[in-house]
Design a protein around this motif. Structure first.
Motif, short mmCIF file in Angstrom:
data_model
loop_
_atom_site.label_atom_id
_atom_site.label_comp_id
_atom_site.label_asym_id
_atom_site.label_seq_id
_atom_site.Cartn_x
_atom_site.Cartn_y
_atom_site.Cartn_z
N TYR A 13 0.97 -1.15 0.06
CA TYR A 13 0.08 -0.09 0.00
C TYR A 13 0.86 1.14 -0.09
O TYR A 13 1.68 1.27 0.98
N ASP A 14 0.59 2.09 -0.82
CA ASP A 14 1.28 3.29 -0.90
C ASP A 14 0.60 4.26 -0.05
O ASP A 14 -0.63 4.59 -0.24
N LEU A 16 -0.33 7.77 0.89
CA LEU A 16 -0.14 8.83 0.26
C LEU A 16 -0.75 9.94 1.25
O LEU A 16 -1.47 9.68 1.96
N THR A 77 3.90 -1.95 3.32
CA THR A 77 3.49 -0.62 3.24
C THR A 77 4.63 0.35 2.70
O THR A 77 5.74 0.05 2.94
N VAL A 78 4.45 1.46 2.24
CA VAL A 78 5.45 2.51 1.83
C VAL A 78 4.78 3.77 2.03
O VAL A 78 3.68 4.27 1.57
N VAL A 80 4.79 7.68 1.07
CA VAL A 80 5.11 8.30 -0.10
C VAL A 80 4.87 9.69 0.01
O VAL A 80 3.59 10.33 0.73
N PRO A 88 7.36 11.34 -6.42
CA PRO A 88 7.28 10.79 -5.03
C PRO A 88 8.70 10.56 -4.56
O PRO A 88 9.58 10.20 -5.25
N TYR A 90 9.92 7.74 -1.32
CA TYR A 90 9.43 6.46 -0.81
C TYR A 90 10.35 6.03 0.54
O TYR A 90 11.48 6.01 0.68
N ARG A 153 15.11 1.62 -5.04
CA ARG A 153 14.59 2.14 -4.14
C ARG A 153 15.53 2.18 -2.82
O ARG A 153 16.04 1.12 -2.32
N VAL A 240 2.67 8.66 -8.89
CA VAL A 240 3.01 7.02 -8.35
C VAL A 240 2.30 6.04 -9.48
O VAL A 240 1.21 6.28 -9.99
#
Length: 291
Positions: A13-14, A16, A77-78, A80, A88, A90, A153, A240
């Motif tokens: 899950y980004d 945001l 998860t990340v 952003v 973005p 991360y 990343r 993204v």
């Protein structure tokens, strides 16, 4: 004939500013490939938690097939953060579900039926998932496309991961920041174009390099040809997943028999559209996905 088009690696899950959005480069790739009418499959892992449950439910809702075991680690998860231009940055949670993607028999079966696969460096940060990805690549038909969408990343990559992946790839995709890292790590010299051609010369199976340069434009290099397309100016919501949509669109159109130039132009248009949307998995307008 092998027919599945597969994204293997991270599902996450980004997180945001406007909330959490389902993503992960391989999952984004598979989702967009499916919008072009191809037999798409996502391969990853999620946790036995609310996010994992929601991820599988969302894939079911959009009709994306998957091999995604539930494991005893949290769903990835990340965080952003977006700069003023929607670009973005991360910060990835570690020791999560997709770090524990074990080599299941059904994953090997999918590899044997894979017409193309997209994978990156991030999911190879753990030994378990890296072994699964490399075994997957080694099981595929030699004539299948193996797309290394490098996606460097944080510090989750190494010279060994990059070289081992390049040795197994037919198409490499990277951006203008990543090519500088690759150039330094592999001790290559010259302009970005010269570096791309050196990569094609250096790695026997590699026949194409895609270089994206953000708002400027993008290139597709082969041993004897170059395609360049400018990036259209759009109102950016966030970027993204834009690169993943580019990769999926390009690969889908190549597999459908379009020329590199035509596939490139459609990929640029789709990527620009995705930049105008929030999140990595918008529905694409029919004008892009129709035959």
């Amino acid at each position: 004939m092998a027919h599945k088009i597969i994204g293997i690696g991270e599902v996450l899950y980004d997180v945001l500013p406007e909330g959490a959005k389902l993503g992960g480069a391989p999952a984004n790739f598979a989702y967009h490939i499916g919008q072009f009418g191809l037999d798409a499959l996502a391969v990853s892992a999620v946790g036995n938690d609310i996010l994992g449950e929601h991820a599988l439910k969302q894939f079911d809702e959009v009709g994306l097939k998957y091999i995604i075991p539930i494991v005893n680690y949290p769903t990835g998860t990340v965080n952003v953060s977006l700069d003023s231009e929607g670009v973005p940055a991360y910060e990835f949670a570690q020791n999560v579900a997709w770090d524990h993607l074990k080599l299941l028999p059904e994953i090997l079966d999918a590899a044997k039926d894979a017409r193309a696969v997209c994978f990156g460096s991030l999911a190879q940060r753990s030994a378990v998932s890296r072994n699964t990805i490399l075994r997957f690549l080694g099981t595929m038909n030699p004539d299948s496309e193996r797309i290394f969408d490098i996606n460097l990343r944080q510090s989750f990559y190494s010279l060994e991961v990059i070289e081992e992946s390049l040795l197994r790839s037919t198409i490499l995709k990277l951006n203008d920041e990543e090519i500088e890292v690759v150039q330094a790590m592999l001790q290559l010299h010259g302009t970005p174009e010269e570096v791309c051609r050196q990569l094609i010369d250096k790695y026997e199976s590699l026949r194409m390099v895609i270089l994206t340069c953000g708002a400027t434009g993008s290139y597709v290099f082969t041993a004897d040809d170059t395609s360049y397309v400018e990036t259209p100016k759009v109102t950016v919501a966030d970027t993204v997943g834009a690169g993943d949509s580019f990769t999926a669109t390009f690969v889908a159109n190549i597999l459908k028999g379009k020329s590199i130039r035509d596939a490139h132009k459609i990929a640029v248009a789709v990527s620009a559209f995705v930049c105008t949307q929030n999140g990595a998995m918008p529905v694409l307008p029919e004008e892009y996905t129709k035959e």
